[in-house]
Design a protein around this motif. Structure first.
Motif, PDB file in Angstrom:
ATOM      1  N   MET A 230      63.480 -10.486 -33.509  1.00  0.00           N
ATOM      2  CA  MET A 230      62.224 -10.077 -32.890  1.00  0.00           C
ATOM      3  C   MET A 230      61.429 -11.280 -32.378  1.00  0.00           C
ATOM      4  O   MET A 230      60.728 -11.189 -31.367  1.00  0.00           O
ATOM      5  CB  MET A 230      61.382  -9.271 -33.881  1.00  0.00           C
ATOM      6  CG  MET A 230      62.003  -7.925 -34.280  1.00  0.00           C
ATOM      7  SD  MET A 230      62.502  -6.894 -32.879  1.00  0.00           S
ATOM      8  CE  MET A 230      64.295  -7.068 -32.933  1.00  0.00           C
ATOM      9  N   THR A 231      61.539 -12.415 -33.067  1.00  0.00           N
ATOM     10  CA  THR A 231      60.884 -13.624 -32.582  1.00  0.00           C
ATOM     11  C   THR A 231      61.477 -14.050 -31.243  1.00  0.00           C
ATOM     12  O   THR A 231      60.756 -14.409 -30.306  1.00  0.00           O
ATOM     13  CB  THR A 231      61.029 -14.765 -33.606  1.00  0.00           C
ATOM     14  OG1 THR A 231      60.408 -14.371 -34.830  1.00  0.00           O
ATOM     15  CG2 THR A 231      60.367 -16.039 -33.107  1.00  0.00           C
ATOM     16  N   LYS A 232      62.814 -14.001 -31.137  1.00  0.00           N
ATOM     17  CA  LYS A 232      63.465 -14.333 -29.881  1.00  0.00           C
ATOM     18  C   LYS A 232      63.108 -13.315 -28.798  1.00  0.00           C
ATOM     19  O   LYS A 232      62.913 -13.679 -27.625  1.00  0.00           O
ATOM     20  CB  LYS A 232      64.989 -14.378 -30.077  1.00  0.00           C
ATOM     21  CG  LYS A 232      65.457 -15.541 -30.936  1.00  0.00           C
ATOM     22  CD  LYS A 232      65.109 -16.870 -30.291  1.00  0.00           C
ATOM     23  CE  LYS A 232      65.585 -18.052 -31.106  1.00  0.00           C
ATOM     24  NZ  LYS A 232      65.219 -19.342 -30.492  1.00  0.00           N
ATOM     25  N   ALA A 233      63.002 -12.051 -29.185  1.00  0.00           N
ATOM     26  CA  ALA A 233      62.615 -11.017 -28.219  1.00  0.00           C
ATOM     27  C   ALA A 233      61.213 -11.272 -27.690  1.00  0.00           C
ATOM     28  O   ALA A 233      60.942 -11.107 -26.492  1.00  0.00           O
ATOM     29  CB  ALA A 233      62.693  -9.633 -28.875  1.00  0.00           C
ATOM     30  N   ALA A 234      60.296 -11.674 -28.560  1.00  0.00           N
ATOM     31  CA  ALA A 234      58.923 -11.966 -28.140  1.00  0.00           C
ATOM     32  C   ALA A 234      58.897 -13.121 -27.140  1.00  0.00           C
ATOM     33  O   ALA A 234      58.127 -13.101 -26.164  1.00  0.00           O
ATOM     34  CB  ALA A 234      58.055 -12.291 -29.356  1.00  0.00           C
ATOM     35  N   GLU A 235      59.744 -14.125 -27.374  1.00  0.00           N
ATOM     36  CA  GLU A 235      59.833 -15.236 -26.419  1.00  0.00           C
ATOM     37  C   GLU A 235      60.255 -14.721 -25.043  1.00  0.00           C
ATOM     38  O   GLU A 235      59.670 -15.098 -24.018  1.00  0.00           O
ATOM     39  CB  GLU A 235      60.844 -16.265 -26.905  1.00  0.00           C
ATOM     40  CG  GLU A 235      60.413 -17.065 -28.123  1.00  0.00           C
ATOM     41  CD  GLU A 235      61.474 -18.083 -28.531  1.00  0.00           C
ATOM     42  OE1 GLU A 235      62.453 -18.266 -27.767  1.00  0.00           O
ATOM     43  OE2 GLU A 235      61.342 -18.676 -29.602  1.00  0.00           O
ATOM     44  N   LEU A 236      61.271 -13.852 -25.012  1.00  0.00           N
ATOM     45  CA  LEU A 236      61.770 -13.327 -23.738  1.00  0.00           C
ATOM     46  C   LEU A 236      60.742 -12.424 -23.064  1.00  0.00           C
ATOM     47  O   LEU A 236      60.599 -12.440 -21.837  1.00  0.00           O
ATOM     48  CB  LEU A 236      63.076 -12.565 -23.969  1.00  0.00           C
ATOM     49  CG  LEU A 236      64.273 -13.415 -24.413  1.00  0.00           C
ATOM     50  CD1 LEU A 236      65.465 -12.537 -24.786  1.00  0.00           C
ATOM     51  CD2 LEU A 236      64.674 -14.393 -23.321  1.00  0.00           C
ATOM     52  N   ALA A 273      53.875  -2.931 -24.868  1.00  0.00           N
ATOM     53  CA  ALA A 273      52.466  -3.208 -25.155  1.00  0.00           C
ATOM     54  C   ALA A 273      52.269  -4.688 -25.520  1.00  0.00           C
ATOM     55  O   ALA A 273      51.285  -5.312 -25.122  1.00  0.00           O
ATOM     56  CB  ALA A 273      51.981  -2.305 -26.296  1.00  0.00           C
ATOM     57  N   TRP A 274      53.235  -5.243 -26.268  1.00  0.00           N
ATOM     58  CA  TRP A 274      53.126  -6.672 -26.638  1.00  0.00           C
ATOM     59  C   TRP A 274      53.166  -7.544 -25.397  1.00  0.00           C
ATOM     60  O   TRP A 274      52.397  -8.495 -25.280  1.00  0.00           O
ATOM     61  CB  TRP A 274      54.277  -7.037 -27.578  1.00  0.00           C
ATOM     62  CG  TRP A 274      54.102  -8.359 -28.269  1.00  0.00           C
ATOM     63  CD1 TRP A 274      53.560  -8.595 -29.500  1.00  0.00           C
ATOM     64  CD2 TRP A 274      54.466  -9.651 -27.755  1.00  0.00           C
ATOM     65  NE1 TRP A 274      53.552  -9.934 -29.779  1.00  0.00           N
ATOM     66  CE2 TRP A 274      54.106 -10.617 -28.732  1.00  0.00           C
ATOM     67  CE3 TRP A 274      55.048 -10.103 -26.572  1.00  0.00           C
ATOM     68  CZ2 TRP A 274      54.321 -11.974 -28.565  1.00  0.00           C
ATOM     69  CZ3 TRP A 274      55.263 -11.454 -26.401  1.00  0.00           C
ATOM     70  CH2 TRP A 274      54.914 -12.373 -27.382  1.00  0.00           C
ATOM     71  N   ARG A 275      54.054  -7.208 -24.458  1.00  0.00           N
ATOM     72  CA  ARG A 275      54.142  -7.984 -23.219  1.00  0.00           C
ATOM     73  C   ARG A 275      52.835  -7.923 -22.442  1.00  0.00           C
ATOM     74  O   ARG A 275      52.355  -8.932 -21.918  1.00  0.00           O
ATOM     75  CB  ARG A 275      55.297  -7.471 -22.365  1.00  0.00           C
ATOM     76  CG  ARG A 275      55.343  -8.053 -20.966  1.00  0.00           C
ATOM     77  CD  ARG A 275      56.566  -7.575 -20.207  1.00  0.00           C
ATOM     78  NE  ARG A 275      57.689  -8.504 -20.369  1.00  0.00           N
ATOM     79  CZ  ARG A 275      58.927  -8.243 -19.940  1.00  0.00           C
ATOM     80  NH1 ARG A 275      59.210  -7.074 -19.395  1.00  0.00           N
ATOM     81  NH2 ARG A 275      59.884  -9.151 -20.090  1.00  0.00           N
ATOM     82  N   GLU A 276      52.211  -6.749 -22.379  1.00  0.00           N
ATOM     83  CA  GLU A 276      50.928  -6.621 -21.675  1.00  0.00           C
ATOM     84  C   GLU A 276      49.843  -7.458 -22.326  1.00  0.00           C
ATOM     85  O   GLU A 276      49.017  -8.079 -21.664  1.00  0.00           O
ATOM     86  CB  GLU A 276      50.507  -5.137 -21.641  1.00  0.00           C
ATOM     87  CG  GLU A 276      51.349  -4.247 -20.737  1.00  0.00           C
ATOM     88  CD  GLU A 276      51.232  -4.652 -19.274  1.00  0.00           C
ATOM     89  OE1 GLU A 276      50.143  -5.065 -18.852  1.00  0.00           O
ATOM     90  OE2 GLU A 276      52.248  -4.546 -18.547  1.00  0.00           O
ATOM     91  N   GLN A 277      49.857  -7.502 -23.655  1.00  0.00           N
ATOM     92  CA  GLN A 277      48.818  -8.253 -24.388  1.00  0.00           C
ATOM     93  C   GLN A 277      48.984  -9.748 -24.244  1.00  0.00           C
ATOM     94  O   GLN A 277      48.011 -10.496 -24.356  1.00  0.00           O
ATOM     95  CB  GLN A 277      48.889  -7.885 -25.881  1.00  0.00           C
ATOM     96  CG  GLN A 277      48.479  -6.467 -26.198  1.00  0.00           C
ATOM     97  CD  GLN A 277      48.761  -6.109 -27.652  1.00  0.00           C
ATOM     98  OE1 GLN A 277      49.145  -6.951 -28.452  1.00  0.00           O
ATOM     99  NE2 GLN A 277      48.581  -4.832 -27.991  1.00  0.00           N
ATOM    100  N   HIS A 278      50.208 -10.230 -23.976  1.00  0.00           N
ATOM    101  CA  HIS A 278      50.466 -11.667 -23.983  1.00  0.00           C
ATOM    102  C   HIS A 278      50.788 -12.235 -22.600  1.00  0.00           C
ATOM    103  O   HIS A 278      51.258 -13.343 -22.472  1.00  0.00           O
ATOM    104  CB  HIS A 278      51.607 -11.998 -24.950  1.00  0.00           C
ATOM    105  CG  HIS A 278      51.256 -11.784 -26.383  1.00  0.00           C
ATOM    106  ND1 HIS A 278      51.254 -10.528 -26.965  1.00  0.00           N
ATOM    107  CD2 HIS A 278      50.836 -12.646 -27.348  1.00  0.00           C
ATOM    108  CE1 HIS A 278      50.894 -10.648 -28.247  1.00  0.00           C
ATOM    109  NE2 HIS A 278      50.644 -11.909 -28.486  1.00  0.00           N
ATOM    110  N   ARG A 279      50.507 -11.487 -21.552  1.00  0.00           N
ATOM    111  CA  ARG A 279      50.688 -12.015 -20.212  1.00  0.00           C
ATOM    112  C   ARG A 279      49.618 -13.031 -19.883  1.00  0.00           C
ATOM    113  O   ARG A 279      48.474 -12.880 -20.249  1.00  0.00           O
ATOM    114  CB  ARG A 279      50.639 -10.879 -19.196  1.00  0.00           C
ATOM    115  CG  ARG A 279      52.009 -10.196 -19.033  1.00  0.00           C
ATOM    116  CD  ARG A 279      51.972  -9.110 -18.002  1.00  0.00           C
ATOM    117  NE  ARG A 279      53.322  -8.609 -17.742  1.00  0.00           N
ATOM    118  CZ  ARG A 279      53.569  -7.548 -17.005  1.00  0.00           C
ATOM    119  NH1 ARG A 279      52.589  -6.862 -16.469  1.00  0.00           N
ATOM    120  NH2 ARG A 279      54.817  -7.165 -16.791  1.00  0.00           N
TER     121      ARG A 279
END
Length: 279
Positions: A230-236, A273-279
């Motif tokens: 999941m950490t690697k997924a968050a990076e991507l 949702a995580w991607r939207e929050q961290h753009r």
């Protein structure tokens, strides 16, 4: 109340990761809580005094007087309230953190829900530790790697200052097994691997691997594998425009629904949702 507060700009560190940090010079009687936290918090008192009210391992509320030169550790899920003294309110620096090596730090320093108060035995190491916390709180503009470097120095000095190292929970051979297991996971997380595969690479059975892995890291091998993926997924998600399905596949999940469910279990929100929050 004079204070500064910062959110660490990266969640992709695994062994140890900062989440938030800051410095507060409290007004008389200033109170925070009752509250619970998702991660570990360490407060070091620069001056003044105050009271920590925290639940112990039995769920009982205990009061601790904490003064200048001391500190306290707050644990995830623990109910705490802390209040500055009326006459001599405290000023402190603090860090919120977590990671696979956190259990090791707590064991070395002797922290637990029944013993949350920090009392140094080495004045020199304590001063250097405080300097690292102050540096982190005053240099939020530095890169994540720079701040994590100073956080590792803080952790080392914290352990040095208590000067009461605990016997290692694992033997040299079990340390070797854990290192081999982590190396295998880091190199093969994107493939369809099982914990049986990890144990087989180490030449031991799954039950023994699980026991020594949890003792050393505080997590099971399965939890480590999921967290690493999941950490690697968050990076991507943050650094690429790959689709959610492609990212799931890249970290070992051919089923996009299974990936989204695992991601939400770790981060509390869906990958989208995580991607939207961290753009």
């Amino acid at each position: 109340m004079d204070n500064n507060f910062h959110i660490f700009p990266s969640e992709t560190f695994i062994d140890l990761c900062l989440y938030q940090y800051g410095h507060e010079k409290c007004t008389p009687g200033h109170l925070f809580g009752p509250a619970t936290r998702n991660h570990y918090l360490f407060h070091y008192v620069l001056s003044g005094t105050g009271t920590l009210m925290a639940t112990n391992s039995k769920g009982q509320n205990v009061n601790y007087q904490v003064r200048s030169g001391q500190g306290f550790m707050i644990f995830p899920g623990q109910i705490t309230t802390y209040v500055a003294d009326i006459q001599v309110p405290w000023e402190y620096v603090w860090v919120e953190f977590d990671g696979l090596r956190t259990t090791e730090i707590l064991n070395v320093c002797g922290f637990s829900k029944d013993a949350p108060v920090y009392m140094a035995h080495s004045r020199e190491a304590r001063k250097k530790m405080a300097d690292e916390l102050i540096y982190i709180s005053q240099n939020s503009e530095q890169s994540p790697f720079h701040l994590m470097g100073h956080f590792y120095l803080f952790a080392d000095l914290l352990a040095q200052s208590v000067a009461r190292p605990q016997p290692a929970a694992t033997s040299k051979m079990s340390d070797y097994y854990i290192k081999e297991a982590i190396n295998f996971i880091e190199q093969n997380f994107q493939n369809d691997i099982s914990i049986e595969d990890v144990a087989a690479v180490c030449g031991i059975n799954r039950s023994y691997l699980g026991r020594i892995f949890r003792t050393s890291t505080g997590r099971s091998p399965q939890e480590f594998l999921i967290h690493y993926r999941m950490t690697k997924a968050a990076e991507l998600l943050k650094l690429t425009t790959l689709s959610i399905g492609d990212i799931g596949s890249a970290v070992g999940y051919e089923n996009a629904l299974h990936f989204s469910r695992a991601f939400k279990n770790v981060y509390g929100v869906s990958p989208r949702a995580w991607r939207e929050q961290h753009r």
